[in-house]
Scaffold this motif. Structure first.
Motif, PDB file in Angstrom:
ATOM      1  N   VAL A  13      14.336   4.117   2.909  1.00 28.43           N
ATOM      2  CA  VAL A  13      14.885   5.426   2.533  1.00 28.43           C
ATOM      3  C   VAL A  13      13.733   6.410   2.393  1.00 28.43           C
ATOM      4  N   GLY A  14      13.635   7.370   3.303  1.00 31.24           N
ATOM      5  CA  GLY A  14      12.602   8.393   3.232  1.00 31.24           C
ATOM      6  C   GLY A  14      11.578   8.235   4.337  1.00 31.24           C
ATOM      7  N   GLY A  15      11.399   9.308   5.095  1.00 28.60           N
ATOM      8  CA  GLY A  15      10.453   9.288   6.213  1.00 28.60           C
ATOM      9  C   GLY A  15       9.219  10.117   5.931  1.00 28.60           C
ATOM     10  N   GLY A  16       8.643   9.952   4.716  1.00 30.39           N
ATOM     11  CA  GLY A  16       7.327  10.527   4.425  1.00 30.39           C
ATOM     12  C   GLY A  16       6.266   9.512   4.820  1.00 30.39           C
ATOM     13  N   VAL A  17       5.029   9.798   4.426  1.00 27.22           N
ATOM     14  CA  VAL A  17       3.925   8.918   4.824  1.00 27.22           C
ATOM     15  C   VAL A  17       4.130   7.497   4.295  1.00 27.22           C
ATOM     16  N   ILE A  18       4.766   7.366   3.140  1.00 27.37           N
ATOM     17  CA  ILE A  18       4.948   6.038   2.558  1.00 27.37           C
ATOM     18  C   ILE A  18       6.037   5.261   3.308  1.00 27.37           C
ATOM     19  N   GLY A  19       7.199   5.871   3.491  1.00 29.51           N
ATOM     20  CA  GLY A  19       8.274   5.179   4.209  1.00 29.51           C
ATOM     21  C   GLY A  19       7.838   4.794   5.615  1.00 29.51           C
ATOM     22  N   LEU A  20       7.139   5.723   6.297  1.00 30.44           N
ATOM     23  CA  LEU A  20       6.713   5.448   7.673  1.00 30.44           C
ATOM     24  C   LEU A  20       5.647   4.354   7.716  1.00 30.44           C
ATOM     25  N   SER A  21       4.791   4.337   6.722  1.00 32.89           N
ATOM     26  CA  SER A  21       3.751   3.308   6.694  1.00 32.89           C
ATOM     27  C   SER A  21       4.357   1.927   6.423  1.00 32.89           C
ATOM     28  N   VAL A  22       5.321   1.878   5.519  1.00 37.62           N
ATOM     29  CA  VAL A  22       5.999   0.601   5.237  1.00 37.62           C
ATOM     30  C   VAL A  22       6.746   0.123   6.487  1.00 37.62           C
ATOM     31  N   LEU A  26       6.149  -3.359   8.551  1.00 36.74           N
ATOM     32  CA  LEU A  26       7.222  -4.351   8.738  1.00 36.74           C
ATOM     33  C   LEU A  26       7.332  -4.708  10.221  1.00 36.74           C
ATOM     34  N   ALA A  27       7.304  -3.687  11.073  1.00 42.29           N
ATOM     35  CA  ALA A  27       7.445  -3.939  12.516  1.00 42.29           C
ATOM     36  C   ALA A  27       6.235  -4.699  13.053  1.00 42.29           C
ATOM     37  N   LEU A  28       5.045  -4.368  12.547  1.00 41.24           N
ATOM     38  CA  LEU A  28       3.841  -5.078  13.011  1.00 41.24           C
ATOM     39  C   LEU A  28       3.891  -6.552  12.622  1.00 41.24           C
ATOM     40  N   ARG A  29       4.627  -6.866  11.542  1.00 34.04           N
ATOM     41  CA  ARG A  29       4.789  -8.275  11.154  1.00 34.04           C
ATOM     42  C   ARG A  29       5.928  -8.947  11.920  1.00 34.04           C
ATOM     43  N   GLY A  30       6.472  -8.235  12.871  1.00 36.10           N
ATOM     44  CA  GLY A  30       7.460  -8.852  13.753  1.00 36.10           C
ATOM     45  C   GLY A  30       8.901  -8.675  13.323  1.00 36.10           C
ATOM     46  N   LEU A  31       9.129  -7.914  12.254  1.00 38.06           N
ATOM     47  CA  LEU A  31      10.517  -7.732  11.814  1.00 38.06           C
ATOM     48  C   LEU A  31      11.240  -6.772  12.758  1.00 38.06           C
ATOM     49  N   ARG A  32      12.447  -7.134  13.149  1.00 35.11           N
ATOM     50  CA  ARG A  32      13.241  -6.286  14.050  1.00 35.11           C
ATOM     51  C   ARG A  32      14.312  -5.555  13.253  1.00 35.11           C
ATOM     52  N   ASP A  33      14.907  -4.547  13.885  1.00 34.80           N
ATOM     53  CA  ASP A  33      15.988  -3.770  13.269  1.00 34.80           C
ATOM     54  C   ASP A  33      15.597  -3.172  11.925  1.00 34.80           C
ATOM     55  N   VAL A  34      14.401  -2.592  11.897  1.00 36.80           N
ATOM     56  CA  VAL A  34      13.980  -1.806  10.729  1.00 36.80           C
ATOM     57  C   VAL A  34      14.471  -0.379  10.968  1.00 36.80           C
ATOM     58  N   GLY A 358      -0.698   9.596  -2.557  1.00 39.25           N
ATOM     59  CA  GLY A 358       0.145   8.932  -1.563  1.00 39.25           C
ATOM     60  C   GLY A 358      -0.473   8.835  -0.183  1.00 39.25           C
ATOM     61  N   ILE A 359      -1.272   9.825   0.188  1.00 38.85           N
ATOM     62  CA  ILE A 359      -1.920   9.746   1.506  1.00 38.85           C
ATOM     63  C   ILE A 359      -2.961   8.623   1.449  1.00 38.85           C
ATOM     64  N   LEU A 360      -3.740   8.638   0.386  1.00 38.76           N
ATOM     65  CA  LEU A 360      -4.749   7.590   0.195  1.00 38.76           C
ATOM     66  C   LEU A 360      -4.112   6.199   0.176  1.00 38.76           C
ATOM     67  N   LEU A 361      -2.990   6.064  -0.522  1.00 37.47           N
ATOM     68  CA  LEU A 361      -2.408   4.734  -0.740  1.00 37.47           C
ATOM     69  C   LEU A 361      -1.460   4.278   0.377  1.00 37.47           C
ATOM     70  N   ALA A 362      -1.286   5.088   1.414  1.00 33.61           N
ATOM     71  CA  ALA A 362      -0.322   4.720   2.469  1.00 33.61           C
ATOM     72  C   ALA A 362      -0.650   3.384   3.149  1.00 33.61           C
ATOM     73  N   GLU A 367       1.076  -2.350   3.798  1.00 32.01           N
ATOM     74  CA  GLU A 367       0.700  -3.759   3.906  1.00 32.01           C
ATOM     75  C   GLU A 367       1.378  -4.615   2.831  1.00 32.01           C
ATOM     76  N   LEU A 368       1.246  -4.194   1.574  1.00 33.17           N
ATOM     77  CA  LEU A 368       1.703  -5.047   0.465  1.00 33.17           C
ATOM     78  C   LEU A 368       3.229  -5.104   0.369  1.00 33.17           C
ATOM     79  N   ILE A 369       3.899  -4.012   0.689  1.00 38.59           N
ATOM     80  CA  ILE A 369       5.366  -4.037   0.631  1.00 38.59           C
ATOM     81  C   ILE A 369       5.909  -4.876   1.803  1.00 38.59           C
ATOM     82  N   ALA A 370       5.295  -4.743   2.969  1.00 38.38           N
ATOM     83  CA  ALA A 370       5.742  -5.556   4.116  1.00 38.38           C
ATOM     84  C   ALA A 370       5.510  -7.037   3.835  1.00 38.38           C
TER      85      ALA A 370
END
Ligand SMILES: Cc1cc2nc3c(=O)[nH]c(=O)nc-3n(C[C@H](O)[C@H](O)[C@H](O)COP(=O)(O)OP(=O)(O)OC[C@H]3O[C@@H](n4cnc5c(N)ncnc54)[C@H](O)[C@@H]3O)c2cc1C
Length: 396
Positions: A13-22, A26-34, A358-362, A367-370
């Protein structure tokens, strides 16, 4: 952009730097249908308004868990920027000249001295500079500078390019992105996530990442059926959800035009900062205002930011002010980010409350949420920032 699908593996939920980074992690870890669902346009809120400073050392007063998280994320940036360039061809303009922090008053000098003491004792990269040495690095700074610190490892990034790069990376990786669609509530089934109700219809999912920035707390848990109520203590999820209170904190920014550029470093004082950009913009910020969701620029904001910038460099007084804007930083009651799974609602993960960083922590948030979602491993670094710290239910 895609039409709203009926089902997704994970909804962000949310397409800011945080949502997009998460989503990208997720996709880089191979998860589909994100699926990223954004109420307006991607990255048009706080992530657009930011100054892009990646400066954990400049304002830190101690080496706590938050400082460590920020420092680790800064150190991920060179690889993060290089990967984004490979994935998208977009240069996010990572600038590694470093940060200067200037002292003008006795109080400023004492503040800088304390910062120098603890950071040099901790073995961090920090230099104490005389006024003359600082002026050799930055000839445009004021004659009134008394002393300065230089943080050679702090950096800056062009945050608007970063958002664009993250958006393109997500599309390339097959992440679904739906804009102009608001998530209204999270639908539960027996205390677990069953889907999200949006302005465009229902999406079935068992995992939701709450990355709605300053608006995160406006999202509710949707009503359960009577049958569900009988099978679970439905007040508990609702209370858990309401216990995470994210509030907006307005920050105003100014942009001056200067050719040639008058500074190379990001330069702070205790009253403000300036950020030189490669396209001859000189950003200056900011304010910290508790005014709800109002995003206006005010005369008082322009006056105070200009005064702080002119204190840093009197030359700024004659530069044309070409743009101004304001954004809403997402702040939790203890000023710390809210990261990780919610113990009382299976399937809800928070990635919000990044406030000034948030920019710094993106990169590290992604990484950690994925990792928490895909590998089901909550890194120890997240313990301090768990959403459960606000829970009204105390376990003894
Ligand atoms: C003036 C200013 C200067 C700053 N400078 C820096 C800096 O130098 N360095 C730094 O690290 N940080 C800085 N920050 C902080 C940084 O901008 C934020 O911490 C960061 O952008 C937060 O990212 P986010 O994705 O959580 O929030 P946002 O960028 O605000 O994104 C949240 C998104 O969620 C969407 N959304 C909300 N509710 C819903 C819903 N119900 N359904 C669908 N979508 C929804 C919003 O529309 C928005 O696009 C600054 C902030 C400001 C205001």
């Amino acid at each position: 952009m895609v039409d709203l699908p009926k089902i997704a593996n994970v909804v962000v939920v949310g397409g800011g730097v945080i949502g997009l980074s998460v989503a990208r992690s997720l996709a880089l870890r191979g998860l589909r249908d994100v699926l990223v669902i954004e109420r307006g346009s991607l990255g048009a809120e706080s992530s657009f308004a930011a100054a892009g400073m990646l400066a954990p050392q400049a304002e830190a007063d101690r080496a706590d868990k938050f400082f460590e998280l920020c420092r680790q994320s800064r150190d991920l940036y060179p690889a993060f920027a290089a990967s984004l360039r490979d994935e998208t061809g977009i240069d996010v303009e990572l600038e590694t000249t470093g940060t200067l922090y200037l002292a003008f008053t006795e109080e400023d000098v004492n503040e800088l001295e304390e910062r120098y003491e603890w950071q040099s004792r901790a073995g961090l990269a920090i230099e104490k500079l005389s006024a003359e040495a600082a002026r050799q690095l930055e000839p445009a700074i004021s004659e009134n500078v008394r002393t300065a610190l230089r943080f050679s490892l702090d950096m800056q990034v062009e945050n608007r390019r970063l958002v664009r790069a993250l958006a393109v990376a997500n599309e390339t990786l097959g992440v679904g992105i739906v804009t102009e669609t608001a998530v209204e509530s999270i639908k539960l089934d027996r205390g677990c996530v069953a889907g999200v109700k949006t302005s465009g219809g229902l999406v079935t999912t068992d995992t939701v990442v709450m990355a709605g920035g300053a608006w995160t707390s406006l999202i509710t848990v949707s009503e359960q059926t009577t049958a569900d109520k009988n099978q679970s203590d439905c007040n508990t999820p609702d209370k858990a959800f309401r216990s995470v209170r994210i509030e907006p904190v307005r920050g105003q920014m100014l942009s001056f035009t200067t050719a040639p550029q008058i500074a190379r470093h990001v330069i702070y004082s205790p009253r403000g900062y300036i950020v030189p950009r490669s396209d001859n913009r000189l950003l200056a910020g900011s304010t910290t205002e508790h005014v709800g969701f109002a995003k206006q620029v005010t005369d008082e904001g322009v006056r105070s930011i200009t005064a702080a910038a002119v204190e840093i460099s009197p030359q700024i007084a004659s530069l044309p002010l070409t743009e101004s804007w304001a954004g809403l930083r997402p702040r939790a009651p203890d000023n710390l980010p809210v990261l990780g799974p919610c113990a009382e609602i299976a399937g809800v993960f928070y990635a919000t409350g990044h406030y000034r960083n948030g920019i710094l922590l993106a990169p590290i948030t992604g990484e950690l949420i994925a990792q928490a979602i895909v590998d089901k491993v909550v890194a120890p670094a997240l313990n301090e920032f768990s959403p459960d710290r606000f829970s009204v239910v105390n376990v003894t």
